[in-house]
Write a protein that holds these residues in place. Structure first.
Motif, PDB file in Angstrom:
ATOM      1  N   PHE A 174      26.997 -25.802 -10.468  1.00  0.00           N
ATOM      2  CA  PHE A 174      26.093 -26.341 -11.460  1.00  0.00           C
ATOM      3  C   PHE A 174      26.316 -27.602 -11.907  1.00  0.00           C
ATOM      4  O   PHE A 174      25.526 -28.567 -11.815  1.00  0.00           O
ATOM      5  CB  PHE A 174      25.886 -25.409 -12.610  1.00  0.00           C
ATOM      6  N   LEU A 175      27.621 -27.890 -12.352  1.00  0.00           N
ATOM      7  CA  LEU A 175      27.912 -29.320 -12.826  1.00  0.00           C
ATOM      8  C   LEU A 175      27.799 -30.284 -11.772  1.00  0.00           C
ATOM      9  O   LEU A 175      27.558 -31.659 -12.142  1.00  0.00           O
ATOM     10  CB  LEU A 175      29.279 -29.235 -13.299  1.00  0.00           C
ATOM     11  N   ASP A 176      27.937 -30.001 -10.476  1.00  0.00           N
ATOM     12  CA  ASP A 176      27.737 -30.982  -9.465  1.00  0.00           C
ATOM     13  C   ASP A 176      26.400 -31.413  -9.243  1.00  0.00           C
ATOM     14  O   ASP A 176      26.332 -32.412  -8.746  1.00  0.00           O
ATOM     15  CB  ASP A 176      28.236 -30.501  -8.229  1.00  0.00           C
ATOM     16  N   LEU A 177      25.325 -30.536  -9.747  1.00  0.00           N
ATOM     17  CA  LEU A 177      23.908 -30.777  -9.653  1.00  0.00           C
ATOM     18  C   LEU A 177      23.225 -31.007 -10.867  1.00  0.00           C
ATOM     19  O   LEU A 177      22.110 -31.605 -10.742  1.00  0.00           O
ATOM     20  CB  LEU A 177      23.475 -29.570  -8.712  1.00  0.00           C
ATOM     21  N   LEU A 178      23.444 -30.185 -11.928  1.00  0.00           N
ATOM     22  CA  LEU A 178      22.336 -30.283 -13.069  1.00  0.00           C
ATOM     23  C   LEU A 178      22.479 -31.486 -13.642  1.00  0.00           C
ATOM     24  O   LEU A 178      23.461 -32.175 -14.120  1.00  0.00           O
ATOM     25  CB  LEU A 178      22.972 -29.100 -14.054  1.00  0.00           C
ATOM     26  N   VAL A 179      21.342 -31.984 -14.044  1.00  0.00           N
ATOM     27  CA  VAL A 179      21.059 -33.415 -14.844  1.00  0.00           C
ATOM     28  C   VAL A 179      21.565 -32.884 -16.353  1.00  0.00           C
ATOM     29  O   VAL A 179      22.071 -33.713 -16.938  1.00  0.00           O
ATOM     30  CB  VAL A 179      19.549 -33.728 -14.768  1.00  0.00           C
ATOM     31  N   ASP A 180      21.250 -31.572 -16.767  1.00  0.00           N
ATOM     32  CA  ASP A 180      21.506 -31.356 -17.964  1.00  0.00           C
ATOM     33  C   ASP A 180      22.833 -30.649 -18.292  1.00  0.00           C
ATOM     34  O   ASP A 180      23.123 -29.956 -19.065  1.00  0.00           O
ATOM     35  CB  ASP A 180      20.375 -30.310 -18.655  1.00  0.00           C
TER      36      ASP A 180
ATOM     37  N   GLN B 285      15.772 -24.909  -5.796  1.00  0.00           N
ATOM     38  CA  GLN B 285      15.254 -25.706  -6.865  1.00  0.00           C
ATOM     39  C   GLN B 285      16.243 -26.461  -7.636  1.00  0.00           C
ATOM     40  O   GLN B 285      15.920 -27.579  -7.695  1.00  0.00           O
ATOM     41  CB  GLN B 285      14.474 -24.603  -8.102  1.00  0.00           C
ATOM     42  N   LEU B 286      17.526 -26.124  -7.656  1.00  0.00           N
ATOM     43  CA  LEU B 286      18.587 -26.618  -8.278  1.00  0.00           C
ATOM     44  C   LEU B 286      18.889 -27.968  -7.510  1.00  0.00           C
ATOM     45  O   LEU B 286      19.002 -28.948  -7.783  1.00  0.00           O
ATOM     46  CB  LEU B 286      19.812 -25.863  -8.264  1.00  0.00           C
ATOM     47  N   GLY B 287      18.947 -27.670  -6.090  1.00  0.00           N
ATOM     48  CA  GLY B 287      19.333 -28.796  -5.036  1.00  0.00           C
ATOM     49  C   GLY B 287      18.154 -29.760  -5.087  1.00  0.00           C
ATOM     50  O   GLY B 287      18.579 -31.011  -4.891  1.00  0.00           O
ATOM     51  N   HIS B 288      16.791 -29.532  -5.158  1.00  0.00           N
ATOM     52  CA  HIS B 288      15.535 -30.366  -4.911  1.00  0.00           C
ATOM     53  C   HIS B 288      15.702 -31.254  -6.383  1.00  0.00           C
ATOM     54  O   HIS B 288      15.391 -32.539  -6.283  1.00  0.00           O
ATOM     55  CB  HIS B 288      14.654 -29.766  -4.701  1.00  0.00           C
ATOM     56  N   GLU B 289      15.867 -30.528  -7.478  1.00  0.00           N
ATOM     57  CA  GLU B 289      15.387 -31.235  -8.744  1.00  0.00           C
ATOM     58  C   GLU B 289      16.668 -31.395  -9.711  1.00  0.00           C
ATOM     59  O   GLU B 289      16.511 -32.197 -10.625  1.00  0.00           O
ATOM     60  CB  GLU B 289      14.452 -30.117  -9.738  1.00  0.00           C
ATOM     61  N   GLY B 290      17.604 -30.870  -9.441  1.00  0.00           N
ATOM     62  CA  GLY B 290      18.824 -31.021 -10.378  1.00  0.00           C
ATOM     63  C   GLY B 290      18.490 -30.064 -11.728  1.00  0.00           C
ATOM     64  O   GLY B 290      19.221 -30.617 -12.626  1.00  0.00           O
ATOM     65  N   TRP B 291      17.611 -29.339 -11.699  1.00  0.00           N
ATOM     66  CA  TRP B 291      17.429 -28.445 -12.525  1.00  0.00           C
ATOM     67  C   TRP B 291      16.857 -27.082 -12.124  1.00  0.00           C
ATOM     68  O   TRP B 291      16.551 -27.088 -10.848  1.00  0.00           O
ATOM     69  CB  TRP B 291      16.086 -29.186 -13.511  1.00  0.00           C
ATOM     70  N   MET B 292      17.051 -26.166 -12.954  1.00  0.00           N
ATOM     71  CA  MET B 292      16.467 -24.679 -12.606  1.00  0.00           C
ATOM     72  C   MET B 292      15.986 -24.146 -13.806  1.00  0.00           C
ATOM     73  O   MET B 292      16.585 -24.236 -14.940  1.00  0.00           O
ATOM     74  CB  MET B 292      17.876 -23.909 -11.956  1.00  0.00           C
ATOM     75  N   HIS B 293      14.902 -23.390 -13.519  1.00  0.00           N
ATOM     76  CA  HIS B 293      14.455 -22.663 -14.615  1.00  0.00           C
ATOM     77  C   HIS B 293      15.514 -21.794 -15.006  1.00  0.00           C
ATOM     78  O   HIS B 293      16.366 -21.175 -14.429  1.00  0.00           O
ATOM     79  CB  HIS B 293      13.284 -21.719 -13.930  1.00  0.00           C
ATOM     80  N   ASN B 294      15.310 -21.454 -16.497  1.00  0.00           N
ATOM     81  CA  ASN B 294      16.453 -20.741 -17.088  1.00  0.00           C
ATOM     82  C   ASN B 294      16.359 -19.321 -16.718  1.00  0.00           C
ATOM     83  O   ASN B 294      17.636 -18.711 -16.599  1.00  0.00           O
ATOM     84  CB  ASN B 294      16.283 -20.784 -18.798  1.00  0.00           C
ATOM     85  N   ARG B 295      15.598 -18.662 -16.586  1.00  0.00           N
ATOM     86  CA  ARG B 295      15.479 -17.437 -15.818  1.00  0.00           C
ATOM     87  C   ARG B 295      16.210 -17.024 -14.719  1.00  0.00           C
ATOM     88  O   ARG B 295      16.854 -16.389 -14.383  1.00  0.00           O
ATOM     89  CB  ARG B 295      13.930 -16.713 -16.097  1.00  0.00           C
TER      90      ARG B 295
END
Length: 458
Positions: free
Chosen positions: A358-364, A324-334
């Motif tokens: 995470f910093l390489d991919l996360l929008v937030d 999910q992180l790779g596809h959306e640049g976001w991941m559910h908190n759980r």
């Protein structure tokens, strides 16, 4: 006529923006300015996902300013030098900017203050812009920050928040002829590369639309449903908060107006965000060093780290989160909590490796929330139970009981029905042989025992 500059940083919005509001009150004319900081590549901020979202946010901000007679001036380079040049060109008396908590933001502010003072100009730094409660506004007796969330939250709740500011009706510009403004490509060029395909749309307009929709349909059930992985009942507002497309002060206010258990749970999450900001403001070194040293001698197995990053660990819930992180640049908190626990405790790998991925991919992704959440999970941060370990199978039974989240993100397992999807290695051999899915890279009990031995040794 007097002129001021409103420097946009992590506050890319018109509504409830104290920086823009103060700049408009201080002068007859205002230049809204954003500097695409070439130093961001060195800090790890400038990656394709965040830069793509940032470009959306800046385009939306410029459109909103133009509706009010203004325009966004975009520059690229060293922010202090560029702000100074613009201030000289328009003879600005004051420069307004939001306060930051990272070491980088602090150094930038100090440099800017000194440079402007040398030119006879004034820097105004505004709080409660990026956070709902300014770091340092609530502190325990004799200390500079809270190290435990619960007492911080109690103090945070007692603080009277500033009022929510309306968007300006007009933004009067001075004559800008001869004042260079870069195209948006100056921003996207900070991080060449292809963003994740499922990125959300950036900007204040998109953020407000998402919040109003979720407030009507998801806020009431948030307390009960926010950990439901397949239900995806979280607000998904973290990218908009990170870039300041939405105001945390306004979100707290609107949630409290709605009332109920869901609103209380949502406000608590906003307070967690403020908590991490006040920790980093007091301890900027915690972005890269252990907040509480456990003297860990971390393992560094390249194959295991690569499998974790690729979502090929053999534990479907872990892999679903990573994909999910790779596809959306976001991941559910759980899922964030689970994949971080798996890396740092089951694999006993340095939290900094996970935080950087995470910093390489996360929008937030930002220094306060990303780094300190990783430290919290790794047991080197503010968690009062530093040795807790999240078992992916127990987490699956609780938060993805029928496997819907796994089947959404791990297509190799889409045909496996029910909860069996979480333990594909236990499937009958003929069924298992048809799956292009790896065996577990580590035995959970062995990983747990190894971690406990390591922490006892130290």
């Amino acid at each position: 006529m007097t002129t001021s500059i409103a420097v946009f940083t992590s506050d890319l919005r018109l509504r409830d923006n104290p920086v823009l509001h103060a700049a408009l009150r201080a002068a007859d004319q205002v230049v809204p300015l954003f500097v695409a900081d070439h130093g961001l590549a060195r800090t790890g901020f400038a990656v394709p996902n965040r830069v793509a979202f940032l470009a959306d946010a800046l385009a939306d901000l410029d459109a909103g300013l133009r509706e009010r007679g203004g325009a966004l001036v975009l520059r690229k380079g060293d922010p202090v030098a560029e702000i100074r040049r613009v201030a000289d060109r328009i003879d600005a008396t004051e420069v307004h900017i939001a306060g930051g908590v990272s070491g980088y933001a602090g150094r930038r502010e100090a440099r800017l203050r000194a440079a402007l003072a040398a030119d006879g100009r004034t820097l105004r730094v505004h709080g409660a812009v990026v956070t709902a409660v300014e770091p340092g506004e609530v502190v325990p007796a004799g200390k500079d920050h809270f190290a435990v969330f619960t007492p911080y939250f109690r103090a945070w709740q007692r603080i009277g928040q500033r009022r929510v500011l309306a968007a300006p009706r007009a933004v009067p510009l001075p004559e800008l002829s001869g004042l260079r403004s870069e195209p948006l490509s100056a921003v996207t060029s900070l991080a060449p590369g292809t963003p994740s395909p499922g990125l959300p749309e950036g900007g204040e307009t998109a953020g407000r639309r998402r919040f109003h929709t979720w407030r009507r349909s998801g806020l009431d059930g948030y307390a009960d449903d926010h950990d439901d992985l397949a239900g995806d009942a979280t607000s998904r507002l973290s990218p908009y908060l990170h870039f300041g497309c939405l105001s945390p002060v306004e979100l707290v206010c609107r949630a409290r107006e709605s009332g109920g258990a869901g609103a209380e749970a949502f406000v608590r999450q906003l307070a967690w965000r403020d908590f991490h900001h006040q920790v980093l403001a007091a301890r900027p070194d915690a972005a890269h060093t252990d907040y509480r040293a456990r003297h860990d001698r971390w393992r560094a197995d390249d194959a295991e780290i690569a499998a974790w990053k690729a979502g090929r660990t053999g534990y479907p819930l872990v892999d679903a989160g990573m994909r999910q992180l790779g596809h959306e640049g976001w991941m559910h908190n759980r899922a964030r909590l689970l994949v971080a626990s798996f890396l740092t405790k089951t694999l006993y790998t340095d939290w900094r490796i996970g935080a950087q991925h995470f910093l390489d991919l996360l929008v937030d992704g930002d220094m306060a929330n990303n780094q300190l959440n990783w430290q919290w999970v790794a047991g080197t941060g503010t968690d009062t139970r530093p040795n807790r370990v999240l078992n992916p199978l127990a987490q699956a039974r609780r938060f993805d009981p029928d496997g819907a989240y796994v089947r959404r993100w791990v297509p190799e397992l889409a045909g496996v029905r029910g909860p069996r999807v979480h333990t594909p290695w236990r499937l009958p051999e003929d069924e298992r042989s048809r799956l292009d899915y790896p065996d577990p890279i580590v035995d959970l009990e062995a990983g747990l025992a190894r971690f406990r031995r390591a922490r006892r040794r130290d």
